[in-house]
Structure formats: C-alpha cells, structure tokens
Design an enzyme around this catalytic site. Sequence first.
Site, PDB file in Angstrom:
ATOM      1  N   ASP A   1     -42.909  -1.230  37.477  1.00  0.00           N
ATOM      2  CA  ASP A   1     -43.179  -2.101  38.628  1.00  0.00           C
ATOM      3  C   ASP A   1     -43.148  -3.567  38.223  1.00  0.00           C
ATOM      4  O   ASP A   1     -43.263  -3.898  37.038  1.00  0.00           O
ATOM      5  CB  ASP A   1     -44.551  -1.775  39.228  1.00  0.00           C
ATOM      6  CG  ASP A   1     -45.690  -1.978  38.228  1.00  0.00           C
ATOM      7  OD1 ASP A   1     -45.586  -1.440  37.108  1.00  0.00           O
ATOM      8  OD2 ASP A   1     -46.655  -2.692  38.549  1.00  0.00           O
TER       9      ASP A   1
ATOM     10  N   GLU B   1     -48.585  -0.777  37.091  1.00  0.00           N
ATOM     11  CA  GLU B   1     -49.408  -1.474  36.095  1.00  0.00           C
ATOM     12  C   GLU B   1     -49.914  -2.789  36.666  1.00  0.00           C
ATOM     13  O   GLU B   1     -51.044  -3.195  36.429  1.00  0.00           O
ATOM     14  CB  GLU B   1     -48.594  -1.740  34.824  1.00  0.00           C
ATOM     15  CG  GLU B   1     -49.408  -2.241  33.648  1.00  0.00           C
ATOM     16  CD  GLU B   1     -49.446  -3.753  33.485  1.00  0.00           C
ATOM     17  OE1 GLU B   1     -50.123  -4.234  32.573  1.00  0.00           O
ATOM     18  OE2 GLU B   1     -48.811  -4.487  34.285  1.00  0.00           O
TER      19      GLU B   1
HETATM   20 ZN   LIG Z   1     -46.342  -6.149  32.069  1.00  0.00          ZN
END
Ligand SMILES: [Zn+2]
Length: 419
Positions: free
Chosen positions: A88, A183
Amino acid sequence: MSKTKDYNYTVTERFIRYVKIDTEADPKSTSFPSSMKQKDLAKILLDELLAMGVADAEMDEWGYVYATIPSNSKNENVPTICFCSHMDTAPDCSGKNVKPILHKNYTGAPITLPDDTTQIITTEKHPYLKEKIGDDIITASGHTLLGADDKAGVAIIMDFAHFIQKNPTVEHGKIRILFTPDEEVGRGVEHIDMKKLNADYGYTLDGGELGSIEDESFSADAVEVTIHGISAHPGYAKGKMKHAIKIASEFVDELPKDSWSPETTSGRQGFVHPTSFSGLLEKATVGFIIRDHETAKLKVYEDRLKEILDKVVAKYPGVSSEFKVKEQYRNMKEIIKTVPFVTDYAIEAMTRVGITPKPVIIRGGTDGSRLSFMGLPCPNLFTGEMGIHSRHEYVSVQDMQKAVNTMVELVGIWCEKSK
Ligand SMILES: [Zn+2]
C-alpha cells in the site's frame, strides 16, 4: 567477487510497473484490506512469482501474498528467513495515476516535476541527493507521490526472488516472502498468519538511505482523555456551567511548549503528542500518542500527563475526567537484542557488497516492530526510498540494486553461520 556481477537487474522495470498501480490505503475504511485496489498489485505479484517458478505463491482472502523459495543448501540447520514489504501507499498524498520519470545519470541540478512545475526537487531540500549524483533517479511527475514507500521494497524482493530462481548455484536456506497491505494505516500485521508464515527471522525492506539498518523503534502507547463538564442553558448558566471544551483547551495549553513534543525533540528524546480533539459543552475528548525508545518512560510520561490533567480539572468542582491508556507497540530492540546476529548478518552482508552500514534509530514504528513481538525478530533494511509520503518522493536505481545484492549476500551468510 559479487554474486550479482553480470546480473541483469529487473528491479527498475518492476518498480516502474508497480508504482503505476494505485494501492493507496484508506484510513477511514474498516474493511480489510482498507482499499480493495491493493489486491490489484497483490495479484500481479502472485502471477509473477508463479511465472518465475515460485510454485506455492498464494494470495489469501485479506490480500497478503505468501511464497516460499525452498532451501538449496546441504546445511539443514539454516533457519527460515522471511523478507517482507508492504504494497500500500500512504493516504497523505494521492497515489492515483502515478507517472514515474527516470532521470538517468543525475547531475545534481534541481528536478522540476513536469505536471506541476512548482514542485522542484533540490539538493537543498533533499541533501541525500548530493550523494546520488551519477545515479539514475526515479521521481513522480508532480501530482502524486511516487510510492517508492514501499514499492521499492516490493520490487527489490521480487528481483531478489528472480535472481535466486535464475541462479540455482547460489546457496540459500528456506526463504519466505511476504507482501502486506495497509502498513500505512497501521494495520499491516492485523491478519498475518504467523503459523502459516512459519519463519524464524525476518527483514522488512522499507528503509531509506543506502546502508541504513533499523532495529530500534519507539515504544508506543495511546492515551484518551475525556473531560465531563456540566451543561446548562446558556441563558441561565451563570455560576452553573462548566464547559468541557474550555477545560480541555486549558489542559492542552498546560502542556510544556519548549519540550516533550514532536516539534521540540529528536534523537532518543520521547514525546507526548495530542492527535485529536473533539468536544461539546458536556464532554470533550483529547487523544494522545506517547512515544519513547525506553518502554519504562511511557509510564512516567503518562503519570505526568495525568497530573497536569488532574490539576486543571481540580479547579472546577463537579467536573470529572477519565484517563485511558492503550498499548500500541514496543521497541523491537527488546526482542532483537536477544538475537543480535539477525542485525549483525545484515551488517556483514552490506560490508561484503561494499556498502557502509548505517544503524538508524527509528522515531516511529514499522511492521517489523510488531512482527518482532509476534515472534519474528525483524530489522528494517534500506531500499533507497526517500522523500516519502510526498510529491517529492524519489528513489535511486543503484540503491535498489544494491539492496538486491545485499539480500543475496545475506542469505549466503545465514548458510555459513548456521551450524
Ligand atoms: Zn513504508
């Protein structure tokens, strides 16, 4: 001699393809992954792993990609090593229609991004670029971030897998590959199946400058403060009303202004940082994050914060408060110091490929902090990603190649050292 000498790196070609796929995470979403488009990249990685002969590659229902490269070492004592990066990109800056630009043989001159010519990347703003003169630099085009965080890591791991598949004589133990969603919204490890992952030690590839290695992060708590005021009709409130918003504001104003905050601390100094403020006459809530490299200090900070709160609230009889602490994550050094060789081998790998290792203390956390406490000691290695979460984001092709090179050495060192 370097094992990757004469290797035709695929990392740049991969990187340029992966950044064009929009994988922006959505902090407001409660689904997992937070944005379904992250699976678009996961599917591509899955197909490419299968195509290069990594036979057990799979994407699970959450969008995680797991894959194994079986050991080719005669040494049966080599632990299973996991390499991990996140797919992401940060929601702070758009990740839609990223147009990567390759600036070959970078001269050190300012780079004006063509889609918004007010966006100029200079060595004054980005001093690390001075060290990259002569490298090939990839930037975005002005409207978006680049997504080197962490598609540099993804592309590096994919090129490493490609190298290992193409060079069966290069010795390595069992390797697990893990690509994670989300994340950037703090949820990257939420659905990792540690049993299925079944690795002994790990490395995230999500660091910045060439040679940087991070095995020490913040320890982190969150605190939620609630103030209960006393409501009354504003026309007839004299002597009765105790305004929660005003009392909460007074409380925030009592925080030190020259210390104890992100804007006044660096290095190993911790801080207390309000991140949200909401309220009505009757009730106001202030959210804080508490950070320090020493876990024990969090309690000291929380006690001091509570003292400040109690002192303010005590001025208003009838007003009450709540103070709730929630553990967020812990300094991964607490785990890694019990297995220091995980870091040492990575440092040795860098030295062997001619890179000067730069141990860095993170003023934040990584998926590696959480993974370390989930049973997978997991330092963070450099990828070359810089200026992250912004339109000035860039990465050096040569840094990414050196990261591939480091990984190849690293898996060999694990074979040598495991008895
Ligand atoms: Zn990162």
